[in-house]
Motif scaffolding. Sequence first.
Motif, mmCIF file in Angstrom:
data_model
loop_
_atom_site.group_PDB
_atom_site.id
_atom_site.type_symbol
_atom_site.label_atom_id
_atom_site.label_comp_id
_atom_site.label_asym_id
_atom_site.label_seq_id
_atom_site.Cartn_x
_atom_site.Cartn_y
_atom_site.Cartn_z
ATOM 1 N N LEU A 115 2.191 1.812 -3.537
ATOM 2 C CA LEU A 115 1.173 2.336 -4.453
ATOM 3 C C LEU A 115 0.880 3.812 -4.185
ATOM 4 O O LEU A 115 0.804 4.613 -5.113
ATOM 5 C CB LEU A 115 -0.117 1.523 -4.362
ATOM 6 C CG LEU A 115 -0.066 0.126 -4.972
ATOM 7 C CD1 LEU A 115 -1.387 -0.592 -4.767
ATOM 8 C CD2 LEU A 115 0.278 0.186 -6.451
ATOM 9 N N LEU A 116 0.718 4.164 -2.909
ATOM 10 C CA LEU A 116 0.420 5.566 -2.591
ATOM 11 C C LEU A 116 1.597 6.482 -2.904
ATOM 12 O O LEU A 116 1.425 7.561 -3.456
ATOM 13 C CB LEU A 116 0.023 5.710 -1.122
ATOM 14 C CG LEU A 116 -1.388 5.271 -0.786
ATOM 15 C CD1 LEU A 116 -1.595 5.249 0.711
ATOM 16 C CD2 LEU A 116 -2.404 6.197 -1.443
ATOM 17 N N GLY A 117 2.797 6.038 -2.544
ATOM 18 C CA GLY A 117 3.966 6.889 -2.734
ATOM 19 C C GLY A 117 4.422 6.987 -4.170
ATOM 20 O O GLY A 117 4.758 8.069 -4.650
ATOM 21 N N ALA B 170 1.093 9.945 3.121
ATOM 22 C CA ALA B 170 0.273 8.764 3.427
ATOM 23 C C ALA B 170 1.141 7.511 3.458
ATOM 24 O O ALA B 170 0.959 6.636 4.309
ATOM 25 C CB ALA B 170 -0.850 8.613 2.412
ATOM 26 N N ALA B 171 2.112 7.426 2.545
ATOM 27 C CA ALA B 171 3.014 6.271 2.527
ATOM 28 C C ALA B 171 3.815 6.197 3.830
ATOM 29 O O ALA B 171 3.958 5.120 4.417
ATOM 30 C CB ALA B 171 3.947 6.348 1.324
ATOM 31 N N SER C 87 2.685 5.716 -7.132
ATOM 32 C CA SER C 87 1.681 5.946 -8.165
ATOM 33 C C SER C 87 0.869 7.206 -7.923
ATOM 34 O O SER C 87 0.546 7.929 -8.851
ATOM 35 C CB SER C 87 0.726 4.753 -8.268
ATOM 36 O OG SER C 87 1.380 3.659 -8.850
ATOM 37 N N LYS C 88 0.543 7.463 -6.665
ATOM 38 C CA LYS C 88 -0.281 8.638 -6.364
ATOM 39 C C LYS C 88 0.555 9.829 -5.920
ATOM 40 O O LYS C 88 0.051 10.937 -5.826
ATOM 41 C CB LYS C 88 -1.308 8.273 -5.288
ATOM 42 C CG LYS C 88 -2.405 9.273 -5.133
ATOM 43 C CD LYS C 88 -3.448 8.817 -4.156
ATOM 44 C CE LYS C 88 -4.500 9.896 -4.013
ATOM 45 N NZ LYS C 88 -5.357 9.672 -2.875
ATOM 46 N N GLN C 89 1.815 9.582 -5.619
ATOM 47 C CA GLN C 89 2.730 10.595 -5.088
ATOM 48 C C GLN C 89 2.226 11.196 -3.779
ATOM 49 O O GLN C 89 2.454 12.358 -3.483
ATOM 50 C CB GLN C 89 3.017 11.688 -6.123
ATOM 51 C CG GLN C 89 3.805 11.183 -7.309
ATOM 52 C CD GLN C 89 4.291 12.296 -8.194
ATOM 53 O OE1 GLN C 89 3.539 13.192 -8.551
ATOM 54 N NE2 GLN C 89 5.563 12.251 -8.540
ATOM 55 N N ASP C 90 1.519 10.370 -3.004
ATOM 56 C CA ASP C 90 1.078 10.784 -1.676
ATOM 57 C C ASP C 90 2.109 10.264 -0.676
ATOM 58 O O ASP C 90 1.921 9.248 -0.018
ATOM 59 C CB ASP C 90 -0.321 10.237 -1.379
ATOM 60 C CG ASP C 90 -0.929 10.854 -0.126
ATOM 61 O OD1 ASP C 90 -0.169 11.434 0.687
ATOM 62 O OD2 ASP C 90 -2.157 10.752 0.048
ATOM 63 N N HIS C 91 3.218 10.971 -0.600
ATOM 64 C CA HIS C 91 4.348 10.540 0.213
ATOM 65 C C HIS C 91 4.022 10.543 1.698
ATOM 66 O O HIS C 91 4.468 9.668 2.437
ATOM 67 C CB HIS C 91 5.570 11.407 -0.090
ATOM 68 C CG HIS C 91 5.896 11.429 -1.552
ATOM 69 N ND1 HIS C 91 5.838 12.574 -2.305
ATOM 70 C CD2 HIS C 91 6.235 10.438 -2.409
ATOM 71 C CE1 HIS C 91 6.148 12.293 -3.559
ATOM 72 N NE2 HIS C 91 6.394 11.011 -3.647
ATOM 73 N N GLN D 186 0.820 -1.220 0.000
ATOM 74 C CA GLN D 186 0.000 0.000 0.000
ATOM 75 C C GLN D 186 0.851 1.267 0.000
ATOM 76 O O GLN D 186 0.531 2.239 -0.689
ATOM 77 C CB GLN D 186 -0.957 -0.020 1.188
ATOM 78 C CG GLN D 186 -2.010 -1.105 1.041
ATOM 79 C CD GLN D 186 -2.892 -1.243 2.257
ATOM 80 O OE1 GLN D 186 -2.460 -1.008 3.393
ATOM 81 N NE2 GLN D 186 -4.130 -1.631 2.037
ATOM 82 N N ALA D 187 1.936 1.271 0.748
ATOM 83 C CA ALA D 187 2.805 2.451 0.779
ATOM 84 C C ALA D 187 3.460 2.677 -0.583
ATOM 85 O O ALA D 187 3.605 3.816 -1.026
ATOM 86 C CB ALA D 187 3.864 2.301 1.872
#
Length: 197
Positions: A150-152, A160-161, A154-158, A147-148
Amino acid sequence: MAETMIPLFPCHELDETLAFYEAIGFEVTYRQKAPNPYAVIRRGDMELQFFRLKGYDPQSSYSTCYVVSDDVDALHGAFRAGLKRTLGRIPTRGLPRIGAVKDMPYGVRQFLMTDPAGNCVRVGQPIADSFEHAPVPKERYARALHQATLLGESKQDHAAAVRIIDRALAADGTPTPVQLRELHALRAEMAAHLDGR
């Protein structure tokens, strides 16, 4: 019948955005300065178009497109070389930036590049027969890594990762040495992105 889809990206400053793409080998094929600043760039079969948007905040951008390549590593190398030659460095944090090439769990080898306007260009190459997302692992540490990533990546939600990894590491239990190394490496990478804002 053949169709072509061309992304139109907003930007706050057309000159800065075009200079970035010229550095990585794109050519400006059309430019309109008034009444609405607008430009078209091309590199091989890739084409992007940009328009100036007043009050646009690059840090808040959600704009993205996906480029499918048959040699993602060569394109990544060419983009990095162009940035190094033009900027004297390869930006990996803040805006603009280019990430590392990574194999993703959904069957592509990809990298993400974000321009000065905050637009993200994802470049990938298929490496599997299926492009479906792998099922989320049930084991705690494998799930956190999945999950980290994918978030970091692919979504660049660092942020959240980092939260996912911190929760996994704070929980009762012990990851394997390989999982622990991968969790710490991914957390350090995500934290570095956050520091570069």
